[in-house]
Scaffold this motif. Structure first.
Motif, mmCIF file in Angstrom:
data_model
loop_
_atom_site.group_PDB
_atom_site.id
_atom_site.type_symbol
_atom_site.label_atom_id
_atom_site.label_comp_id
_atom_site.label_asym_id
_atom_site.label_seq_id
_atom_site.Cartn_x
_atom_site.Cartn_y
_atom_site.Cartn_z
ATOM 1 N N HIS A 43 31.131 9.879 24.536
ATOM 2 C CA HIS A 43 30.481 10.680 25.709
ATOM 3 C C HIS A 43 29.229 10.211 25.927
ATOM 4 O O HIS A 43 28.430 9.603 25.002
ATOM 5 C CB HIS A 43 30.507 12.266 25.555
ATOM 6 C CG HIS A 43 31.759 12.747 25.372
ATOM 7 N ND1 HIS A 43 32.789 13.031 26.582
ATOM 8 C CD2 HIS A 43 32.684 13.256 24.382
ATOM 9 C CE1 HIS A 43 33.889 13.356 26.390
ATOM 10 N NE2 HIS A 43 33.690 13.658 24.960
ATOM 11 N N SER A 44 28.380 10.465 27.028
ATOM 12 C CA SER A 44 27.027 10.179 27.265
ATOM 13 C C SER A 44 26.329 10.776 26.458
ATOM 14 O O SER A 44 26.414 12.025 25.978
ATOM 15 C CB SER A 44 26.708 10.378 28.759
ATOM 16 O OG SER A 44 26.721 11.609 29.157
ATOM 17 N N GLU A 45 25.007 10.651 26.206
ATOM 18 C CA GLU A 45 23.931 11.311 25.331
ATOM 19 C C GLU A 45 23.774 12.650 26.157
ATOM 20 O O GLU A 45 23.562 13.588 25.659
ATOM 21 C CB GLU A 45 22.483 10.482 25.374
ATOM 22 C CG GLU A 45 21.565 10.877 24.354
ATOM 23 C CD GLU A 45 20.263 10.098 24.661
ATOM 24 O OE1 GLU A 45 19.082 10.680 24.485
ATOM 25 O OE2 GLU A 45 20.579 8.897 24.227
ATOM 26 N N HIS A 86 25.769 14.106 28.063
ATOM 27 C CA HIS A 86 26.970 15.225 27.778
ATOM 28 C C HIS A 86 27.090 15.827 26.639
ATOM 29 O O HIS A 86 27.241 16.975 26.050
ATOM 30 C CB HIS A 86 28.104 14.410 27.857
ATOM 31 C CG HIS A 86 29.409 15.221 27.804
ATOM 32 N ND1 HIS A 86 29.942 16.024 28.647
ATOM 33 C CD2 HIS A 86 30.101 15.385 26.556
ATOM 34 C CE1 HIS A 86 31.127 16.508 28.098
ATOM 35 N NE2 HIS A 86 31.293 16.258 26.870
ATOM 36 N N ARG A 95 20.627 8.133 19.553
ATOM 37 C CA ARG A 95 21.781 6.939 19.252
ATOM 38 C C ARG A 95 21.572 6.548 17.621
ATOM 39 O O ARG A 95 20.385 6.503 17.072
ATOM 40 C CB ARG A 95 21.592 5.764 19.934
ATOM 41 C CG ARG A 95 21.892 6.228 21.484
ATOM 42 C CD ARG A 95 21.961 4.738 22.318
ATOM 43 N NE ARG A 95 22.444 5.224 23.681
ATOM 44 C CZ ARG A 95 23.687 5.337 23.969
ATOM 45 N NH1 ARG A 95 24.670 5.222 23.033
ATOM 46 N NH2 ARG A 95 23.974 5.595 25.461
#
Length: 262
Positions: free
Chosen positions: A27-29, A31, A53
């Motif tokens: 998933h994206s950061e 999300h 990250r």
């Protein structure tokens, strides 16, 4: 009965800080942030949620830093989320901080910002659970003289003082504090002077409100009930000091209108 005390200051203690590992890169950061916020804010108000990250030498994915205002709420969140999948298929590791980090300075008395104070008070007490009133707001004399600059501009100094009162009607408590702000600027016309006056009036009100909140303790009981206590601080004038501190000064509604800014 479990009792926890919340103060209007930046939470720096380890027992209020959670680390979350094992967040998958599927998933994206954004999300991941939204998912974690939905889960952990259900345990209590959050001061900070930061998603990062993983370092290049680690497997792809994310980790998160979460700060609560309450140690009890942080502990409860850790116990009920560690080892659960939450927002993904694989289980997550959720642990309380065991050491100081670059995000956690040793200064544990830093006050919350104006916006954070309002946010925390509204969350714990409700929008009708507290009020703020300006007891006094006035322009104070400055020690600096006006200085002529080129093009007809003048170097001016403005100074404002404010006495603010917080009231918690359901608890029969009040907290008062005073603040002063000052700024020196180049005045090129009446519009610049008016804008600067409005800016400083807003800043001094916010500063006085933050100082009034410093004296407030929110006592969270195990059954969810919130009690309010007020402690005496250097920012809080004694009753006999209030009359001579600042005289009430009339100002137009436009100048006195409050604008929320971060």
């Amino acid at each position: 009965m479990e009792v926890d005390i919340l103060e209007f200051r930046v939470p720096e203690e380890n027992n209020k800080t959670l680390f979350v590992w094992g967040l998958q890169p599927s998933h994206s950061e954004g999300h991941v942030y939204d998912g974690l916020y939905g889960v952990f804010s259900s345990f209590g108000p959050l001061y900070l949620l930061k998603v990062c990250r993983n370092a290049p030498l680690h497997p792809p994915g994310f980790y998160a830093l979460i700060k609560f205002y309450s140690a009890a709420q942080a502990s409860r969140a850790q116990q009920q989320t560690d080892g659960r999948s939450l927002i993904q298929s694989a289980p997550l590791k959720v642990k309380l901080s065991s050491k100081q980090t670059p995000h956690c300075s040793s200064n544990s008395t830093k006050p919350l910002s104006h916006a954070r104070c309002v946010e925390l008070a509204n969350h714990c007490l409700g929008f009708n659970g507290w009020t703020s009133d300006i007891i006094s707001l006035q322009e104070l004399p400055s020690d600096e003289d006006e200085e002529e600059e080129g093009g007809g501009a003048k170097r001016r100094t403005l100074r404002f003082g404010c006495l603010m009162q917080l009231t918690f009607p359901r608890h029969g408590k009040t907290s008062r504090a005073a603040a002063v702000v000052e700024d020196t600027f180049t005045c090129t016309g009446p519009d610049v002077l008016l804008d600067q006056r409005r800016k400083l009036q807003r800043l001094v009100r916010e500063k006085a409100l933050v100082r009034a909140f410093r004296a407030v303790l929110l006592i969270i009981l195990g059954n969810g009930k919130v009690m309010v206590e007020v402690k005496q601080t250097p920012d809080q004038p004694l009753p006999e000091q209030i009359d001579g501190l600042l005289q009430v000064n009339q100002f137009t509604p436009e100048e006195g209108e409050d604008h929320e800014e971060e």
